[in-house]
Write a protein that holds these residues in place. Sequence first.
Motif, PDB file in Angstrom:
ATOM      1  N   LYS A 114     -12.305 -12.086   0.065  1.00  6.85           N
ATOM      2  CA  LYS A 114     -13.045 -11.435  -1.009  1.00  6.85           C
ATOM      3  C   LYS A 114     -12.144 -11.252  -2.221  1.00  6.85           C
ATOM      4  N   HIS A 115     -12.765 -10.992  -3.361  1.00 10.43           N
ATOM      5  CA  HIS A 115     -11.996 -10.583  -4.531  1.00 10.43           C
ATOM      6  C   HIS A 115     -11.463  -9.169  -4.293  1.00 10.43           C
ATOM      7  N   GLY A 116     -10.249  -8.910  -4.758  1.00 11.60           N
ATOM      8  CA  GLY A 116      -9.628  -7.618  -4.521  1.00 11.60           C
ATOM      9  C   GLY A 116      -9.325  -6.863  -5.803  1.00 11.60           C
ATOM     10  N   LYS A 117      -9.076  -5.577  -5.649  1.00 16.11           N
ATOM     11  CA  LYS A 117      -8.683  -4.706  -6.755  1.00 16.11           C
ATOM     12  C   LYS A 117      -7.334  -4.079  -6.435  1.00 16.11           C
ATOM     13  N   LEU A 118      -6.475  -4.020  -7.427  1.00 19.34           N
ATOM     14  CA  LEU A 118      -5.155  -3.416  -7.253  1.00 19.34           C
ATOM     15  C   LEU A 118      -5.240  -1.920  -7.524  1.00 19.34           C
ATOM     16  N   ARG A 119      -4.693  -1.130  -6.615  1.00 18.92           N
ATOM     17  CA  ARG A 119      -4.690   0.320  -6.755  1.00 18.92           C
ATOM     18  C   ARG A 119      -3.260   0.845  -6.596  1.00 18.92           C
ATOM     19  N   VAL A 120      -3.034   2.087  -7.029  1.00 14.33           N
ATOM     20  CA  VAL A 120      -1.692   2.672  -7.029  1.00 14.33           C
ATOM     21  C   VAL A 120      -1.765   4.097  -6.490  1.00 14.33           C
ATOM     22  N   ARG A 121      -0.740   4.489  -5.747  1.00 10.93           N
ATOM     23  CA  ARG A 121      -0.620   5.867  -5.288  1.00 10.93           C
ATOM     24  C   ARG A 121       0.857   6.216  -5.206  1.00 10.93           C
ATOM     25  N   ILE A 165       6.940  -5.688  -2.800  1.00 14.94           N
ATOM     26  CA  ILE A 165       8.199  -5.086  -2.360  1.00 14.94           C
ATOM     27  C   ILE A 165       8.213  -3.607  -2.742  1.00 14.94           C
ATOM     28  N   PRO A 166       8.489  -2.707  -1.795  1.00 20.13           N
ATOM     29  CA  PRO A 166       8.456  -1.266  -2.102  1.00 20.13           C
ATOM     30  C   PRO A 166       9.526  -0.863  -3.113  1.00 20.13           C
ATOM     31  N   LYS A 167       9.239   0.222  -3.800  1.00 15.24           N
ATOM     32  CA  LYS A 167      10.177   0.895  -4.704  1.00 15.24           C
ATOM     33  C   LYS A 167      10.683  -0.010  -5.822  1.00 15.24           C
ATOM     34  N   GLN A 168       9.748  -0.659  -6.494  1.00 13.67           N
ATOM     35  CA  GLN A 168      10.100  -1.507  -7.628  1.00 13.67           C
ATOM     36  C   GLN A 168       9.787  -0.838  -8.964  1.00 13.67           C
ATOM     37  N   ILE A 169       8.771   0.010  -8.983  1.00 10.60           N
ATOM     38  CA  ILE A 169       8.315   0.627 -10.228  1.00 10.60           C
ATOM     39  C   ILE A 169       8.195   2.135 -10.022  1.00 10.60           C
ATOM     40  N   THR A 170       8.721   2.884 -10.964  1.00 13.32           N
ATOM     41  CA  THR A 170       8.673   4.344 -10.889  1.00 13.32           C
ATOM     42  C   THR A 170       7.441   4.874 -11.620  1.00 13.32           C
ATOM     43  N   ALA A 185       6.029   4.102  -7.283  1.00 16.40           N
ATOM     44  CA  ALA A 185       4.633   3.706  -7.105  1.00 16.40           C
ATOM     45  C   ALA A 185       4.495   2.883  -5.830  1.00 16.40           C
ATOM     46  N   GLU A 186       3.373   3.076  -5.148  1.00  9.28           N
ATOM     47  CA  GLU A 186       3.024   2.258  -3.988  1.00  9.28           C
ATOM     48  C   GLU A 186       1.727   1.537  -4.312  1.00  9.28           C
ATOM     49  N   PHE A 187       1.778   0.219  -4.361  1.00  8.15           N
ATOM     50  CA  PHE A 187       0.602  -0.578  -4.701  1.00  8.15           C
ATOM     51  C   PHE A 187      -0.130  -0.987  -3.423  1.00  8.15           C
ATOM     52  N   TYR A 188      -1.442  -0.991  -3.493  1.00  8.84           N
ATOM     53  CA  TYR A 188      -2.254  -1.473  -2.375  1.00  8.84           C
ATOM     54  C   TYR A 188      -3.537  -2.073  -2.938  1.00  8.84           C
ATOM     55  N   PHE A 189      -4.337  -2.670  -2.054  1.00  8.01           N
ATOM     56  CA  PHE A 189      -5.511  -3.413  -2.502  1.00  8.01           C
ATOM     57  C   PHE A 189      -6.772  -2.918  -1.813  1.00  8.01           C
ATOM     58  N   LYS A 190      -7.874  -3.055  -2.549  1.00  2.16           N
ATOM     59  CA  LYS A 190      -9.194  -2.734  -2.016  1.00  2.16           C
ATOM     60  C   LYS A 190     -10.114  -3.925  -2.247  1.00  2.16           C
ATOM     61  N   CYS A 191     -11.101  -4.049  -1.391  1.00  3.23           N
ATOM     62  CA  CYS A 191     -12.127  -5.073  -1.577  1.00  3.23           C
ATOM     63  C   CYS A 191     -13.045  -4.645  -2.713  1.00  3.23           C
ATOM     64  N   SER A 192     -13.397  -5.583  -3.584  1.00  2.00           N
ATOM     65  CA  SER A 192     -14.246  -5.255  -4.729  1.00  2.00           C
ATOM     66  C   SER A 192     -15.723  -5.480  -4.439  1.00  2.00           C
ATOM     67  N   GLU A 193     -16.051  -5.882  -3.212  1.00  2.00           N
ATOM     68  CA  GLU A 193     -17.418  -6.312  -2.945  1.00  2.00           C
ATOM     69  C   GLU A 193     -18.174  -5.417  -1.973  1.00  2.00           C
ATOM     70  N   HIS A 194     -17.622  -4.269  -1.624  1.00  2.00           N
ATOM     71  CA  HIS A 194     -18.409  -3.299  -0.863  1.00  2.00           C
ATOM     72  C   HIS A 194     -18.126  -1.900  -1.386  1.00  2.00           C
ATOM     73  N   THR A 195     -19.012  -0.989  -1.105  1.00  2.00           N
ATOM     74  CA  THR A 195     -18.871   0.391  -1.559  1.00  2.00           C
ATOM     75  C   THR A 195     -17.579   0.989  -1.027  1.00  2.00           C
ATOM     76  N   SER A 196     -16.854   1.670  -1.888  1.00  2.00           N
ATOM     77  CA  SER A 196     -15.576   2.254  -1.494  1.00  2.00           C
ATOM     78  C   SER A 196     -15.742   3.214  -0.329  1.00  2.00           C
ATOM     79  N   LEU A 197     -14.822   3.129   0.621  1.00  2.00           N
ATOM     80  CA  LEU A 197     -14.826   4.017   1.787  1.00  2.00           C
ATOM     81  C   LEU A 197     -13.782   5.122   1.652  1.00  2.00           C
ATOM     82  N   GLY A 198     -13.315   5.356   0.417  1.00  2.00           N
ATOM     83  CA  GLY A 198     -12.315   6.388   0.184  1.00  2.00           C
ATOM     84  C   GLY A 198     -10.964   5.800  -0.134  1.00  2.00           C
TER      85      GLY A 198
END
Length: 390
Positions: A173-180, A203-208, A230-243
């Motif tokens: 699926k197409h994905g979305k980039l998220r940050v936490r 790679i962890p711990k690249q961007i503050t 920052a910790e980057f992760y991805f979400k699917c863009s094609e279904h309703t967000s599950l949190g």
Amino acid sequence: MSSIINAIKSILHSMLQLFWFGKKTITNSLSIYIKTSGGSTISVDLDPTWDIKNVKEIVAPKLGLEPEEVKIIFAGKELGDNITISECDLGQKSILHAVKIKSRPKLPQPRHSLIDEDEEQGSKPLCETLRDTMFSNEDGSRNSANAEDDSSSTKVDKKVHFYVFCPTCKALKHGKLRVRCHFCKSGAFTVHSDPQNWNDVLIPKQITGLCENSPELCANLLDNLEPTFAEFYFKCSEHTSLGEQDQAVPLYLIRPNLSNVPCLACADVSDPVFVFPCPEGHVTCLDCFRQYCITKLNERQFWQHPELGYTLACPAGCVDSFIKEIHHFRLLTDNQYAQYQRFGTEEFVLRSGGVLCPQPGCGMGILVDDPDCMKITCINGCGVMLNICF
């Protein structure tokens, strides 16, 4: 006297906001959750044509604040007032973070910072600032196939496209980039600079950045050991967000074909393509990649890598070209992927000195810890007695 005047102004402002909201007609409702710094969650329906200033006017009264006292954070960015909801690439049940503005010392800007002083009061979301050209290669270099047409590739200015394997949709699926926040996992986090390539993301711990959840705790101000990352992760863009725990695996070797590179196998030009992690960056279309995997699987010619597991390398025989993220093999059918998992398990057992149960339909992998053991019984239900010879 001034306190009474301020109280009256606050009441009038709240009444005007309610009047404004009542007059607004939502033509295309988008149900959004807004998390506050106090830990509460507000559910609101927004129109994609509205801007962030409108969102602040809706949220501020619920927080007992003025709109100018609130900042809205999404995907690592404090959003500017003029940014529209549609520009944020939000999906149903997506989460925004509303934080009270507080004075704080100006933080030093790290490497390749994209934040100017004029943008400190809000900027565009990552989906608007990132471009496909940033993620064409992990190290920013160009492969030999792309180097032929330098002028055409520099003109490409498309928004970045990410591809993921979604465990909910069970498909590419197409994905979305998220940050936490890397430490407390809060989404109320703003990055000091945008990621510039896949290394910054994977790679962890690249961007503050700055965590609005608990900056004192996350920044380790007491011992000053390290900054907040920052910790980057991805979400699917094609279904309703599950949190905020809804995640998908990034298939970072699947990329847009920016320079119309032909497939290594069939010579067709397609989009997207699979880019092997070799220095030459050899490209195949997704259909040829699947066929390559199926052929190697049927011939049991996958490689049991000691660190990466059951994987493949570039078909051109390039060195250092093993596929590290084995979820790329989820492009196979469910039955083929189940076969891939079974073969990988069997190879691991055999290379670890184990044996496979010979009973038809069983094939249980057996690892023997006791070198003095001469006979064992398969516990998979078949009850076959095996003689072990070392």
